[in-house]
Design a protein around this motif. Structure first.
Motif, PDB file in Angstrom:
ATOM      1  N   ILE A   2       0.945  -1.275  -0.052  1.00 15.09           N
ATOM      2  CA  ILE A   2      -0.145   0.109   0.004  1.00 15.09           C
ATOM      3  C   ILE A   2       1.147   1.441  -0.060  1.00 15.09           C
ATOM      4  CG2 ILE A   2      -1.813   1.281   1.105  1.00 15.09           C
ATOM      5  CD1 ILE A   2      -2.532  -1.533   2.491  1.00 15.09           C
ATOM      6  N   ALA A   3       0.813   2.034  -1.085  1.00 13.46           N
ATOM      7  CA  ALA A   3       1.741   3.307  -1.101  1.00 13.46           C
ATOM      8  C   ALA A   3       1.027   4.669  -1.697  1.00 13.46           C
ATOM      9  CB  ALA A   3       2.726   2.863  -2.261  1.00 13.46           C
ATOM     10  N   HIS A   4       1.569   5.644  -0.562  1.00 12.10           N
ATOM     11  CA  HIS A   4       0.850   7.077  -1.068  1.00 12.10           C
ATOM     12  C   HIS A   4       1.777   7.531  -2.031  1.00 12.10           C
ATOM     13  CE1 HIS A   4       0.856  11.390  -0.209  1.00 12.10           C
ATOM     14  NE2 HIS A   4      -0.279  11.172  -0.509  1.00 12.10           N
TER      15      HIS A   4
ATOM     16  N   GLU B 238      -2.829  -4.456  -9.405  1.00 11.45           N
ATOM     17  CA  GLU B 238      -2.553  -2.891  -8.936  1.00 11.45           C
ATOM     18  C   GLU B 238      -4.025  -2.543  -8.879  1.00 11.45           C
ATOM     19  OE1 GLU B 238       0.226   0.782  -9.265  1.00 11.45           O
ATOM     20  OE2 GLU B 238       0.878  -1.041 -10.224  1.00 11.45           O
ATOM     21  N   PHE B 239      -4.306  -1.839  -7.778  1.00  6.37           N
ATOM     22  CA  PHE B 239      -5.581  -1.007  -7.843  1.00  6.37           C
ATOM     23  C   PHE B 239      -4.769   0.404  -7.417  1.00  6.37           C
ATOM     24  CE2 PHE B 239      -6.438  -5.169  -6.012  1.00  6.37           C
ATOM     25  CZ  PHE B 239      -7.815  -5.271  -6.202  1.00  6.37           C
ATOM     26  N   THR B 240      -5.701   1.491  -7.981  1.00  8.80           N
ATOM     27  CA  THR B 240      -5.201   3.012  -7.865  1.00  8.80           C
ATOM     28  C   THR B 240      -6.512   3.530  -7.533  1.00  8.80           C
ATOM     29  OG1 THR B 240      -3.480   2.619  -9.455  1.00  8.80           O
ATOM     30  CG2 THR B 240      -4.181   4.924  -9.075  1.00  8.80           C
ATOM     31  N   TYR B 241      -6.431   4.588  -6.514  1.00  8.71           N
ATOM     32  CA  TYR B 241      -7.492   5.563  -6.149  1.00  8.71           C
ATOM     33  C   TYR B 241      -6.920   6.894  -6.290  1.00  8.71           C
ATOM     34  CZ  TYR B 241     -10.808   8.100  -3.243  1.00  8.71           C
ATOM     35  OH  TYR B 241     -11.525   9.117  -3.075  1.00  8.71           O
ATOM     36  N   ILE B 242      -7.566   7.885  -7.032  1.00 13.26           N
ATOM     37  CA  ILE B 242      -6.992   9.037  -7.068  1.00 13.26           C
ATOM     38  C   ILE B 242      -7.596   9.889  -5.903  1.00 13.26           C
ATOM     39  CG2 ILE B 242      -6.778  10.976  -8.848  1.00 13.26           C
ATOM     40  CD1 ILE B 242      -5.651   8.504  -9.934  1.00 13.26           C
ATOM     41  N   ILE B 243      -6.615  10.609  -5.290  1.00 11.54           N
ATOM     42  CA  ILE B 243      -6.901  11.438  -4.223  1.00 11.54           C
ATOM     43  C   ILE B 243      -7.269  12.885  -5.007  1.00 11.54           C
ATOM     44  CG2 ILE B 243      -6.255  12.558  -2.095  1.00 11.54           C
ATOM     45  CD1 ILE B 243      -4.727   9.875  -1.572  1.00 11.54           C
TER      46      ILE B 243
ATOM     47  N   GLU C 271      -2.229   3.996 -19.711  1.00  2.00           N
ATOM     48  CA  GLU C 271      -2.095   3.502 -21.127  1.00  2.00           C
ATOM     49  C   GLU C 271      -2.130   2.073 -21.065  1.00  2.00           C
ATOM     50  OE1 GLU C 271       0.628   5.244 -24.082  1.00  2.00           O
ATOM     51  OE2 GLU C 271       1.314   6.497 -22.642  1.00  2.00           O
ATOM     52  N   ILE C 272      -3.327   1.444 -21.475  1.00  9.07           N
ATOM     53  CA  ILE C 272      -3.474   0.005 -21.015  1.00  9.07           C
ATOM     54  C   ILE C 272      -3.902  -0.876 -22.227  1.00  9.07           C
ATOM     55  CG2 ILE C 272      -4.895  -1.715 -19.702  1.00  9.07           C
ATOM     56  CD1 ILE C 272      -5.601   0.471 -17.905  1.00  9.07           C
ATOM     57  N   GLU C 273      -2.871  -1.532 -22.627  1.00 12.52           N
ATOM     58  CA  GLU C 273      -2.655  -2.244 -23.973  1.00 12.52           C
ATOM     59  C   GLU C 273      -3.390  -1.728 -25.118  1.00 12.52           C
ATOM     60  OE1 GLU C 273      -4.425  -6.437 -22.774  1.00 12.52           O
ATOM     61  OE2 GLU C 273      -2.456  -6.718 -21.729  1.00 12.52           O
ATOM     62  N   GLY C 274      -2.829  -0.375 -25.197  1.00 18.77           N
ATOM     63  CA  GLY C 274      -3.263   0.327 -26.301  1.00 18.77           C
ATOM     64  C   GLY C 274      -4.409   1.532 -26.097  1.00 18.77           C
ATOM     65  N   GLU C 275      -5.333   1.317 -24.928  1.00 17.10           N
ATOM     66  CA  GLU C 275      -6.240   2.342 -24.677  1.00 17.10           C
ATOM     67  C   GLU C 275      -5.721   3.317 -23.656  1.00 17.10           C
ATOM     68  OE1 GLU C 275     -10.716   1.867 -22.823  1.00 17.10           O
ATOM     69  OE2 GLU C 275      -9.667  -0.038 -23.242  1.00 17.10           O
ATOM     70  N   ILE C 276      -6.196   4.583 -23.865  1.00 16.91           N
ATOM     71  CA  ILE C 276      -5.731   5.617 -22.878  1.00 16.91           C
ATOM     72  C   ILE C 276      -6.951   5.833 -22.102  1.00 16.91           C
ATOM     73  CG2 ILE C 276      -5.230   7.837 -22.894  1.00 16.91           C
ATOM     74  CD1 ILE C 276      -3.433   7.667 -25.000  1.00 16.91           C
ATOM     75  N   ILE C 277      -6.750   5.787 -20.758  1.00 18.42           N
ATOM     76  CA  ILE C 277      -7.907   5.979 -19.737  1.00 18.42           C
ATOM     77  C   ILE C 277      -7.464   7.245 -18.884  1.00 18.42           C
ATOM     78  CG2 ILE C 277      -9.078   5.275 -17.841  1.00 18.42           C
ATOM     79  CD1 ILE C 277      -8.853   2.269 -19.305  1.00 18.42           C
ATOM     80  N   ILE C 278      -8.087   8.069 -18.509  1.00 23.23           N
ATOM     81  CA  ILE C 278      -7.816   9.023 -17.533  1.00 23.23           C
ATOM     82  C   ILE C 278      -8.747   9.087 -16.300  1.00 23.23           C
ATOM     83  CG2 ILE C 278      -7.409  11.556 -17.308  1.00 23.23           C
ATOM     84  CD1 ILE C 278      -6.898  11.630 -20.515  1.00 23.23           C
ATOM     85  N   LEU C 279      -8.058   8.883 -15.236  1.00 25.40           N
ATOM     86  CA  LEU C 279      -9.097   8.868 -14.007  1.00 25.40           C
ATOM     87  C   LEU C 279      -8.752  10.295 -13.161  1.00 25.40           C
ATOM     88  CD1 LEU C 279      -8.684   5.404 -12.551  1.00 25.40           C
ATOM     89  CD2 LEU C 279     -10.400   6.368 -13.942  1.00 25.40           C
ATOM     90  N   GLU C 280      -9.737  10.837 -12.396  1.00 26.05           N
ATOM     91  CA  GLU C 280      -9.707  11.994 -11.738  1.00 26.05           C
ATOM     92  C   GLU C 280     -10.094  11.645 -10.389  1.00 26.05           C
ATOM     93  OE1 GLU C 280     -11.853  15.338 -13.675  1.00 26.05           O
ATOM     94  OE2 GLU C 280     -11.554  14.119 -15.691  1.00 26.05           O
ATOM     95  N   LYS C 281     -10.052  12.663  -9.425  1.00 25.11           N
ATOM     96  CA  LYS C 281     -10.339  12.573  -8.248  1.00 25.11           C
ATOM     97  C   LYS C 281     -11.423  11.808  -7.644  1.00 25.11           C
ATOM     98  CE  LYS C 281     -11.580  15.370  -4.252  1.00 25.11           C
ATOM     99  NZ  LYS C 281     -11.669  16.885  -3.576  1.00 25.11           N
ATOM    100  N   GLY C 282     -11.363  10.985  -7.060  1.00 23.71           N
ATOM    101  CA  GLY C 282     -12.530  10.145  -6.464  1.00 23.71           C
ATOM    102  C   GLY C 282     -12.835   8.714  -7.330  1.00 23.71           C
TER     103      GLY C 282
ATOM    104  N   MET D 217      -3.349   6.795  -4.141  1.00 17.56           N
ATOM    105  CA  MET D 217      -3.119   5.738  -3.448  1.00 17.56           C
ATOM    106  C   MET D 217      -2.751   4.245  -4.418  1.00 17.56           C
ATOM    107  SD  MET D 217      -2.684   6.394  -0.348  1.00 17.56           S
ATOM    108  CE  MET D 217      -2.675   4.799   0.599  1.00 17.56           C
ATOM    109  N   ALA D 218      -1.652   3.419  -4.136  1.00 14.85           N
ATOM    110  CA  ALA D 218      -1.754   2.245  -5.171  1.00 14.85           C
ATOM    111  C   ALA D 218      -1.682   1.059  -4.017  1.00 14.85           C
ATOM    112  CB  ALA D 218      -0.489   2.493  -6.017  1.00 14.85           C
ATOM    113  N   ILE D 219      -2.356   0.099  -4.540  1.00 17.94           N
ATOM    114  CA  ILE D 219      -2.159  -1.246  -3.651  1.00 17.94           C
ATOM    115  C   ILE D 219      -2.104  -2.425  -4.620  1.00 17.94           C
ATOM    116  CG2 ILE D 219      -3.560  -2.971  -2.332  1.00 17.94           C
ATOM    117  CD1 ILE D 219      -5.342  -0.380  -1.506  1.00 17.94           C
ATOM    118  N   CYS D 220      -0.849  -3.112  -4.389  1.00 14.92           N
ATOM    119  CA  CYS D 220      -0.527  -4.221  -5.158  1.00 14.92           C
ATOM    120  C   CYS D 220      -0.832  -5.301  -4.515  1.00 14.92           C
ATOM    121  CB  CYS D 220       1.064  -4.030  -5.642  1.00 14.92           C
ATOM    122  SG  CYS D 220       1.097  -2.544  -6.548  1.00 14.92           S
TER     123      CYS D 220
END
Length: 121
Positions: free
Chosen positions: A36-38, A56-61, A68-79, A103-106
């Motif tokens: 678990i990392a900040h 890997e789990f990621t939560y945007i604070i 970039e996931i296997e050719g697809e671009i995804i943008i996440l925002e707060k929450g 936060m990232a959890i692996c």
């Protein structure tokens, strides 16, 4: 003996790219089953592609983060959050004008032996 452990001093992972990584639980705290990392990624930050042998789990604070996931671009925002399955080719970056805190959890814990990073393009 207590059935709990309080973490007061996360391990600051040395970096050369301006990114702050505070590992709260993980290999540095003798917890190889989870990390678990900040993290705080500065504007313009990016990593090379990788194909990790962990989920890997990621939560945007705050801010935004690009995936970039296997050719697809995804943008996440707060929450918002995402789960990326092990064995998935991914590149993380912050091509935006403000920092991104998250936060990232692996599962199992992050390690350089399991991340399978490619050379930076």
């Amino acid at each position: 003996m207590a059935n709990y452990k309080i973490q007061k001093n996360p391990f600051i992972v040395p970096t050369t790219d301006g990114k702050l990584i505070e590992e709260i639980w993980g290999a540095t705290t003798n917890n190889p089953e989870i990390s678990i990392a900040h993290m705080v990624a500065p504007p313009g930050w990016k990593e090379p592609f990788q194909t990790p042998e962990f989920e890997e789990f990621t939560y945007i604070i705050s801010g935004k983060k690009q995936f970039e996931i296997e050719g697809e671009i995804i943008i996440l925002e707060k929450g918002e959050s995402i789960k990326i399955e092990k064995g998935t080719r991914v590149r993380y970056s912050n091509p935006f004008d403000s920092e991104c805190e998250y936060m990232a959890i692996c599962l199992p814990a992050f390690s350089m032996d399991l991340v399978n990073r490619e050379e930076m393009e």
